[in-house]
Design an enzyme around this catalytic site. Structure first.
Site, PDB file in Angstrom:
ATOM      1  N   HIS A  56       0.985  -1.002  -0.076  1.00  0.00           N
ATOM      2  CA  HIS A  56      -0.088  -0.044   0.088  1.00  0.00           C
ATOM      3  C   HIS A  56       0.824   1.175   0.231  1.00  0.00           C
ATOM      4  O   HIS A  56       1.910   0.999   0.425  1.00  0.00           O
ATOM      5  CB  HIS A  56      -0.663   0.044   1.345  1.00  0.00           C
ATOM      6  CG  HIS A  56      -1.810  -1.067   1.499  1.00  0.00           C
ATOM      7  ND1 HIS A  56      -1.327  -2.009   2.156  1.00  0.00           N
ATOM      8  CD2 HIS A  56      -2.996  -1.250   1.226  1.00  0.00           C
ATOM      9  CE1 HIS A  56      -2.470  -3.157   2.303  1.00  0.00           C
ATOM     10  NE2 HIS A  56      -3.523  -2.515   1.744  1.00  0.00           N
ATOM     11  N   ASP A  59       2.491   1.649   3.355  1.00  0.00           N
ATOM     12  CA  ASP A  59       3.398   0.594   3.845  1.00  0.00           C
ATOM     13  C   ASP A  59       4.699   1.201   3.546  1.00  0.00           C
ATOM     14  O   ASP A  59       5.653   0.945   4.305  1.00  0.00           O
ATOM     15  CB  ASP A  59       3.258  -0.906   3.164  1.00  0.00           C
ATOM     16  CG  ASP A  59       1.562  -1.466   3.465  1.00  0.00           C
ATOM     17  OD1 ASP A  59       1.286  -0.771   4.289  1.00  0.00           O
ATOM     18  OD2 ASP A  59       1.347  -2.174   2.479  1.00  0.00           O
ATOM     19  N   MET A  90       2.516  -5.781  -7.784  1.00  0.00           N
ATOM     20  CA  MET A  90       1.031  -5.189  -7.582  1.00  0.00           C
ATOM     21  C   MET A  90       1.358  -4.068  -6.474  1.00  0.00           C
ATOM     22  O   MET A  90       2.245  -4.166  -5.821  1.00  0.00           O
ATOM     23  CB  MET A  90       0.210  -6.405  -7.143  1.00  0.00           C
ATOM     24  CG  MET A  90      -0.795  -6.048  -6.368  1.00  0.00           C
ATOM     25  SD  MET A  90      -1.160  -5.328  -4.695  1.00  0.00           S
ATOM     26  CE  MET A  90      -1.863  -6.718  -4.118  1.00  0.00           C
ATOM     27  N   GLU A 183     -11.294  -6.166  -4.749  1.00  0.00           N
ATOM     28  CA  GLU A 183     -11.257  -7.206  -3.831  1.00  0.00           C
ATOM     29  C   GLU A 183     -12.439  -7.112  -2.978  1.00  0.00           C
ATOM     30  O   GLU A 183     -12.602  -6.052  -2.338  1.00  0.00           O
ATOM     31  CB  GLU A 183      -9.963  -7.263  -2.949  1.00  0.00           C
ATOM     32  CG  GLU A 183      -9.739  -8.173  -1.835  1.00  0.00           C
ATOM     33  CD  GLU A 183      -8.290  -8.155  -1.290  1.00  0.00           C
ATOM     34  OE1 GLU A 183      -7.545  -7.461  -1.494  1.00  0.00           O
ATOM     35  OE2 GLU A 183      -8.493  -8.658  -0.190  1.00  0.00           O
ATOM     36  N   LYS A 185     -14.963  -8.192   0.408  1.00  0.00           N
ATOM     37  CA  LYS A 185     -14.963  -8.734   1.788  1.00  0.00           C
ATOM     38  C   LYS A 185     -16.342  -8.433   2.481  1.00  0.00           C
ATOM     39  O   LYS A 185     -16.898  -7.241   1.985  1.00  0.00           O
ATOM     40  CB  LYS A 185     -14.029  -8.249   2.636  1.00  0.00           C
ATOM     41  CG  LYS A 185     -13.515  -8.656   3.690  1.00  0.00           C
ATOM     42  CD  LYS A 185     -12.460  -8.058   4.662  1.00  0.00           C
ATOM     43  CE  LYS A 185     -12.270  -8.842   5.934  1.00  0.00           C
ATOM     44  NZ  LYS A 185     -11.288  -8.105   6.829  1.00  0.00           N
ATOM     45  N   GLU A 219      -9.947 -13.176  -2.437  1.00  0.00           N
ATOM     46  CA  GLU A 219      -9.110 -13.604  -1.215  1.00  0.00           C
ATOM     47  C   GLU A 219      -9.941 -14.824  -0.574  1.00  0.00           C
ATOM     48  O   GLU A 219     -11.059 -14.757  -0.255  1.00  0.00           O
ATOM     49  CB  GLU A 219      -9.097 -12.436  -0.125  1.00  0.00           C
ATOM     50  CG  GLU A 219      -8.357 -13.233   0.900  1.00  0.00           C
ATOM     51  CD  GLU A 219      -7.712 -11.920   1.917  1.00  0.00           C
ATOM     52  OE1 GLU A 219      -7.349 -11.009   1.616  1.00  0.00           O
ATOM     53  OE2 GLU A 219      -8.026 -12.317   3.150  1.00  0.00           O
ATOM     54  N   HIS A 222     -12.039 -14.184   2.295  1.00  0.00           N
ATOM     55  CA  HIS A 222     -13.083 -13.462   2.363  1.00  0.00           C
ATOM     56  C   HIS A 222     -14.370 -13.990   1.910  1.00  0.00           C
ATOM     57  O   HIS A 222     -15.411 -13.578   2.111  1.00  0.00           O
ATOM     58  CB  HIS A 222     -12.634 -12.361   1.480  1.00  0.00           C
ATOM     59  CG  HIS A 222     -11.677 -11.185   1.972  1.00  0.00           C
ATOM     60  ND1 HIS A 222     -11.254 -10.040   1.399  1.00  0.00           N
ATOM     61  CD2 HIS A 222     -10.982 -11.322   3.217  1.00  0.00           C
ATOM     62  CE1 HIS A 222     -10.343  -9.411   2.374  1.00  0.00           C
ATOM     63  NE2 HIS A 222     -10.002 -10.332   3.342  1.00  0.00           N
ATOM     64  N   ASP A 247      -5.628 -13.341  -3.580  1.00  0.00           N
ATOM     65  CA  ASP A 247      -4.939 -13.313  -2.209  1.00  0.00           C
ATOM     66  C   ASP A 247      -5.280 -14.655  -1.751  1.00  0.00           C
ATOM     67  O   ASP A 247      -6.229 -15.274  -1.204  1.00  0.00           O
ATOM     68  CB  ASP A 247      -5.509 -12.378  -1.572  1.00  0.00           C
ATOM     69  CG  ASP A 247      -5.137 -10.791  -1.934  1.00  0.00           C
ATOM     70  OD1 ASP A 247      -4.124 -10.855  -2.618  1.00  0.00           O
ATOM     71  OD2 ASP A 247      -5.588  -9.837  -0.916  1.00  0.00           O
ATOM     72  N   ASP A 257     -11.668 -11.885  11.187  1.00  0.00           N
ATOM     73  CA  ASP A 257     -10.753 -12.040   9.798  1.00  0.00           C
ATOM     74  C   ASP A 257      -9.348 -12.685  10.320  1.00  0.00           C
ATOM     75  O   ASP A 257      -8.650 -11.926  10.870  1.00  0.00           O
ATOM     76  CB  ASP A 257     -10.539 -10.592   9.574  1.00  0.00           C
ATOM     77  CG  ASP A 257      -9.812 -10.498   8.194  1.00  0.00           C
ATOM     78  OD1 ASP A 257      -9.595 -11.536   7.727  1.00  0.00           O
ATOM     79  OD2 ASP A 257      -9.327  -9.278   8.035  1.00  0.00           O
ATOM     80  N   ASP A 259      -6.881 -14.462   8.383  1.00  0.00           N
ATOM     81  CA  ASP A 259      -5.748 -14.328   7.746  1.00  0.00           C
ATOM     82  C   ASP A 259      -4.556 -15.269   7.826  1.00  0.00           C
ATOM     83  O   ASP A 259      -3.538 -15.108   8.190  1.00  0.00           O
ATOM     84  CB  ASP A 259      -5.024 -12.838   7.627  1.00  0.00           C
ATOM     85  CG  ASP A 259      -5.895 -11.911   6.992  1.00  0.00           C
ATOM     86  OD1 ASP A 259      -6.725 -12.086   5.992  1.00  0.00           O
ATOM     87  OD2 ASP A 259      -5.915 -10.802   7.130  1.00  0.00           O
ATOM     88  N   ASP A 289      -1.871 -13.158   1.223  1.00  0.00           N
ATOM     89  CA  ASP A 289      -2.284 -12.066   2.004  1.00  0.00           C
ATOM     90  C   ASP A 289      -2.834 -12.649   3.531  1.00  0.00           C
ATOM     91  O   ASP A 289      -3.837 -12.708   3.853  1.00  0.00           O
ATOM     92  CB  ASP A 289      -3.544 -11.265   1.460  1.00  0.00           C
ATOM     93  CG  ASP A 289      -3.898 -10.028   1.928  1.00  0.00           C
ATOM     94  OD1 ASP A 289      -3.046 -10.030   3.030  1.00  0.00           O
ATOM     95  OD2 ASP A 289      -4.940  -9.578   1.706  1.00  0.00           O
TER      96      ASP A 289
HETATM   97  C1  GLT Z   1      -5.939  -5.555   4.191  1.00  0.00           C
HETATM   98  C2  GLT Z   1      -7.022  -6.700   3.813  1.00  0.00           C
HETATM   99  C3  GLT Z   1      -6.538  -7.351   2.595  1.00  0.00           C
HETATM  100  C4  GLT Z   1      -6.419  -6.486   1.469  1.00  0.00           C
HETATM  101  C5  GLT Z   1      -5.463  -5.792   1.539  1.00  0.00           C
HETATM  102  C6  GLT Z   1      -5.108  -4.650   0.433  1.00  0.00           C
HETATM  103  S1  GLT Z   1      -5.200  -4.607   3.047  1.00  0.00           S
HETATM  104  O1  GLT Z   1      -4.786  -6.265   4.936  1.00  0.00           O
HETATM  105  O2  GLT Z   1      -7.105  -7.460   4.976  1.00  0.00           O
HETATM  106  O3  GLT Z   1      -7.461  -8.250   2.467  1.00  0.00           O
HETATM  107  O4  GLT Z   1      -5.906  -7.260   0.166  1.00  0.00           O
HETATM  108  O5  GLT Z   1      -5.884  -3.406   0.735  1.00  0.00           O
HETATM  109 MN    MN Z   2      -6.633  -9.425   0.812  1.00  0.00          MN
HETATM  110 MN    MN Z   3      -8.273 -10.473   4.744  1.00  0.00          MN
END
Ligand code: GLT
Ligand code: MN
Ligand code: MN
Length: 385
Positions: A56, A59, A90, A183, A185, A219, A222, A247, A257, A259, A289
């Site tokens: 980002h 970042d 990206m 993306e 979510k 993702e 998500h 992702d 969430d 991850d 991700d």
């Molecule tokens: C954030 C989010 C991710 C996105 C990123 C891109 S930032 O961490 O949870 O799923 O892909 O903005």
């Molecule tokens: Mn993501």
């Molecule tokens: Mn995520």
């Protein structure tokens, strides 16, 4: 013996600065790992075997950095990429962290916030382009509501359309050659986020001025948060020619969430996803991700990063074994067969179809040995076949 699960550049494994740089902060606890600079993250990723790194805007360049600070950061980062041989396929923009975006960015009710978000995105595109990024991900984390009293959702949709149209124009005018990957979510950080699924974005894209420039970035987590089958979403995107990025991570349905490391929760779903990407020949980056458990230090972060890539490569190998397995092949042939019953003409026109007599009871008797097929899959995954 050479390790066949060692990542290679052609595997196109990437991580965001925010993934391995995640400090383990959560809503209930402080950071547990020290800040690690973008330059050190590049070194860490190279040590683990990654091909690329994504970011980002903030970042890399803090939101309040001066022009000269920005220049120095860019110079140092470029040198680190060169030294370690990493690429930046990206880039993306942070439209969710700063309080100014607390009620959305590109869909905010405040036209000044919307304009600021647009300008910030253009600058993030400039930054990504400086490093050669050709994919621009847009995740609208704050584009949503806790109460729908605050705006009409169709207004939000119109605002997002207008914003993406101007960003496409900007990419064209600057000759950046970006492809935008939207993306989805369903929730978190907002109570509900607009465009909650990949499918929702696939319905929106044809309404844009430059639909050919815009695709999706599904993702895994998500789609799994609300219990959807991520492979089906990815396949729909692929079939529509819209799988611009992906992702990879993991997640238990119905939870916050998480991850998690790729493949760590639902290895069978991860297997079918990897098999799909490899079977169809998806050639984009495989972006992880995710982040390490809060219990880890930076050695553990390396274990996390290596684990994501290793699991992908193991599943890729398993997919090859699955495709080559004679029993699986025979079973697939059996379930796809159309033996017996009426002989269907080559081209099934409605006129011809009207005259065919079907034996419904006979058709219903066909064997569908999915129990056997699934157990064969499990045997391959468990390594006993
Ligand atoms: C954030 C989010 C991710 C996105 C990123 C891109 S930032 O961490 O949870 O799923 O892909 O903005
Ligand atoms: Mn993501
Ligand atoms: Mn995520």
């Amino acid at each position: 013996m050479a390790d066949s699960f060692k990542p290679r550049p052609e595997d196109k494994f990437t991580f965001g600065l925010w993934t391995v740089g995640n400090r383990g902060r959560d809503p209930f606890g402080e950071a547990v790992r020290p800040t690690i600079s973008p330059v050190d993250i590049v070194a860490l990723l190279a040590e683990c075997g990654a091909w690329g790194v994504n970011f980002h805007d903030n970042d890399l360049v803090p939101i309040d950095a001066t022009a000269s600070e920005r220049d120095k950061i860019v110079k140092d980062f470029r040198a680190a990429l060169k030294k370690h041989g990493l690429v930046v396929p990206m880039a993306t923009v942070n439209l969710f962290y700063d309080p100014v975006f607390r009620d959305g960015a590109l869909t905010s009710n405040d036209c000044r916030v919307r304009a600021y978000a647009l300008q910030k995105t253009m600058r993030a595109m400039d930054l990504g382009a400086e490093f050669g990024a050709k994919i621009f991900v847009m995740w609208g984390g704050r584009e949503g509501t806790e109460s729908d009293a605050c705006r009409r959702p169709d207004d939000a949709i119109k605002r997002l359309r207008e914003a993406i149209n101007s960003l496409c124009e900007y990419s064209i005018s600057q000759k950046y050659g970006y492809k935008f990957a939207l993306e989805a979510k369903p929730n978190e950080p907002r109570g509900a986020i607009y465009f909650p699924t990949t499918g929702a974005y696939l319905g929106f894209i044809p309404t844009l001025d430059h639909p050919e420039m815009v695709g999706v970035n599904p993702e895994v987590a998500h789609e799994q948060m609300p219990g959807l089958n991520v492979l089906h979403s990815v396949a729909q995107a692929w079939e529509a020619g819209k799988l611009f990025h992906i992702d990879l991570n993991d997640q238990e349905t119905g939870k916050y969430d998480q991850d998690f490391r790729f493949g760590s929760v639902n290895p069978k779903a991860a297997f079918f996803l990897v098999k799909f990407l490899e079977d169809v020949g998806y050639s984009g980056p495989r972006h992880f991700d995710a982040h390490a458990y809060r219990t880890e230090d930076y050695e553990g972060v390396k274990d996390f990063a290596r684990g994501c890539m290793r699991t992908y490569l193991i599943l890729k190998q398993k997919a090859k074994e699955w495709n080559a397995n004679p029993e699986i092949k025979a079973t697939l042939k059996e379930i796809a067969s159309c033996n017996g019953g009426p002989k269907l003409p080559e081209k099934l026109t409605s006129a011809k179809l009207a005259d065919i007599e079907f034996d419904r009871v006979h058709l219903a008797q066909k064997k569908l040995p999915y129990e056997r097929l699934d157990q064969l899959t499990m045997d391959v995954l468990f390594g006993v076949r």
